[in-house]
Design a protein around this motif. Structure first.
Motif, short mmCIF file in Angstrom:
data_model
loop_
_atom_site.label_atom_id
_atom_site.label_comp_id
_atom_site.label_asym_id
_atom_site.label_seq_id
_atom_site.Cartn_x
_atom_site.Cartn_y
_atom_site.Cartn_z
N ASP A 11 51.75 132.95 44.54
CA ASP A 11 52.97 133.73 44.40
C ASP A 11 52.61 135.20 44.24
O ASP A 11 51.44 135.58 44.23
CB ASP A 11 53.81 133.21 43.22
CG ASP A 11 53.09 133.30 41.88
OD1 ASP A 11 52.17 134.15 41.73
OD2 ASP A 11 53.45 132.53 40.97
N ALA A 12 53.63 136.04 44.11
CA ALA A 12 53.40 137.49 44.07
C ALA A 12 52.51 137.89 42.91
O ALA A 12 51.61 138.73 43.06
CB ALA A 12 54.73 138.22 44.00
N LEU A 15 48.90 136.77 43.51
CA LEU A 15 48.34 137.57 44.59
C LEU A 15 47.94 138.95 44.09
O LEU A 15 46.85 139.45 44.39
CB LEU A 15 49.37 137.68 45.71
CG LEU A 15 48.90 138.23 47.04
CD1 LEU A 15 47.81 137.35 47.63
CD2 LEU A 15 50.08 138.33 48.00
N LYS A 16 48.80 139.57 43.30
CA LYS A 16 48.48 140.89 42.75
C LYS A 16 47.29 140.82 41.79
O LYS A 16 46.46 141.72 41.75
CB LYS A 16 49.71 141.47 42.04
CG LYS A 16 50.76 141.99 43.02
CD LYS A 16 52.03 142.40 42.34
CE LYS A 16 51.85 143.64 41.50
NZ LYS A 16 53.12 144.10 40.88
N HIS A 62 46.95 133.96 35.55
CA HIS A 62 47.77 133.51 36.67
C HIS A 62 47.29 132.15 37.21
O HIS A 62 47.58 131.80 38.35
CB HIS A 62 47.78 134.56 37.78
CG HIS A 62 48.56 135.78 37.40
ND1 HIS A 62 49.93 135.86 37.52
CD2 HIS A 62 48.16 136.96 36.86
CE1 HIS A 62 50.34 137.04 37.08
NE2 HIS A 62 49.29 137.72 36.68
N VAL A 94 55.38 137.76 52.86
CA VAL A 94 55.61 138.46 51.59
C VAL A 94 56.78 139.43 51.75
O VAL A 94 56.98 140.01 52.82
CB VAL A 94 54.34 139.19 51.11
CG1 VAL A 94 53.30 138.19 50.63
CG2 VAL A 94 53.74 140.06 52.20
N THR A 96 57.73 142.30 49.90
CA THR A 96 57.71 143.75 49.64
C THR A 96 56.43 144.38 50.18
O THR A 96 55.41 143.70 50.35
CB THR A 96 57.78 144.02 48.12
OG1 THR A 96 56.55 143.56 47.52
CG2 THR A 96 58.96 143.32 47.48
N HIS A 99 53.44 143.68 47.85
CA HIS A 99 52.86 142.34 47.98
C HIS A 99 52.10 142.20 49.30
O HIS A 99 51.08 141.52 49.37
CB HIS A 99 53.95 141.27 47.86
CG HIS A 99 54.62 141.26 46.52
ND1 HIS A 99 55.90 140.80 46.34
CD2 HIS A 99 54.18 141.65 45.29
CE1 HIS A 99 56.22 140.93 45.07
NE2 HIS A 99 55.21 141.44 44.42
N ARG A 100 52.61 142.84 50.34
CA ARG A 100 51.92 142.82 51.62
C ARG A 100 50.56 143.51 51.50
O ARG A 100 49.55 143.03 52.01
CB ARG A 100 52.78 143.52 52.70
CG ARG A 100 52.26 143.32 54.11
CD ARG A 100 53.24 143.86 55.15
NE ARG A 100 54.54 143.23 55.05
CZ ARG A 100 55.67 143.86 54.68
NH1 ARG A 100 55.64 145.15 54.42
NH2 ARG A 100 56.81 143.20 54.60
N ALA A 102 48.80 143.77 48.76
CA ALA A 102 47.95 142.89 47.97
C ALA A 102 47.37 141.78 48.84
O ALA A 102 46.18 141.46 48.75
CB ALA A 102 48.74 142.30 46.80
N ALA A 103 48.20 141.19 49.70
CA ALA A 103 47.72 140.13 50.60
C ALA A 103 46.64 140.65 51.53
O ALA A 103 45.64 139.97 51.80
CB ALA A 103 48.89 139.55 51.40
#
Length: 199
Positions: A11-12, A15-16, A62, A94, A96, A99-100, A102-103
């Motif tokens: 999840d976000a 991932l972050k 997380h 993703v 935002t 988040h993109r 971060a991915a």
């Protein structure tokens, strides 16, 4: 983190938390070498145990890693990666820009490390290896002309092969066993079959 039979999709928040080169390296080392402490990880990556301890706590918050039950002391905690596959979202999955980004960081770092490991293998002298381990690896690159359904079928066959191997060798404790990396890359080049390309 969403968990399914096909693995856990980050999840976000997870991932972050993972979107830091040192955290990706720690996560990867726990996969590669098994349970570690902040001190042993510090030695492996050339950081202080304070830094690795900080990053371990961020990953644990997380559920990306977990403490090893019944191992360690109050001063020396052991950490491991939970069993099972993780799925990294692609750029279109993703919501935002943050988040993109971060991915992209996580994917870039994972694949940078995979390439580094492959080059270490390719450049390693076979002379220092035990006879039974010489030339056991396989590095293949080829091009195929496939339709989308054919590519899906081939992807499924590769995944079934990998899943069967994971089940067959899970938890193996043979003293002659080594950790082995299995890589499979299958993607379209978006150019069509080679014989249809114009020169």
């Amino acid at each position: 983190m969403k968990k399914t039979d096909e693995g856990r999709t980050l999840d976000a928040g997870a991932l972050k938390a993972l979107a830091h080169p040192l955290r990706v390296r720690i996560y990867d080392l726990l996969s590669e070498r098994g349970p570690q402490t902040a001190s042993s990880l510090a030695v492996l990556i050339g950081e202080t145990s304070g830094a690795t301890s900080y990053h371990l706590r961020a990953l644990a918050s997380h559920d990306l890693i977990e403490e090893v039950p019944d191992r360690g002391t109050a001063r020396e905690r052991w950490w491991q990666r939970p069993k099972g596959r993780i799925n990294l979202p692609g750029p279109g999955d993703v919501a935002t820009p943050a988040h993109r980004a971060a991915a992209q960081i996580v994917n870039a770092e994972f694949f940078r490390r995979r390439h580094e490991m492959l080059m270490e293998y390719l450049n390693r002298s076979q002379e220092g290896q035990p006879e039974e381990w010489r030339d056991t690896g396989l590095v293949v690159s080829t091009y195929l002309d496939l339709t989308a359904p054919q590519m899906e079928e081939l992807k499924s066959e590769i995944q079934q092969l990998l899943d069967a191997a994971v089940e067959r060798y899970r938890g193996q404790s043979d003293p002659d066993a080594r950790r082995v990396a299995f890589r499979a890359e299958l993607f379209d080049l978006a150019t069509g079959p080679a014989d249809q390309e114009e020169s």
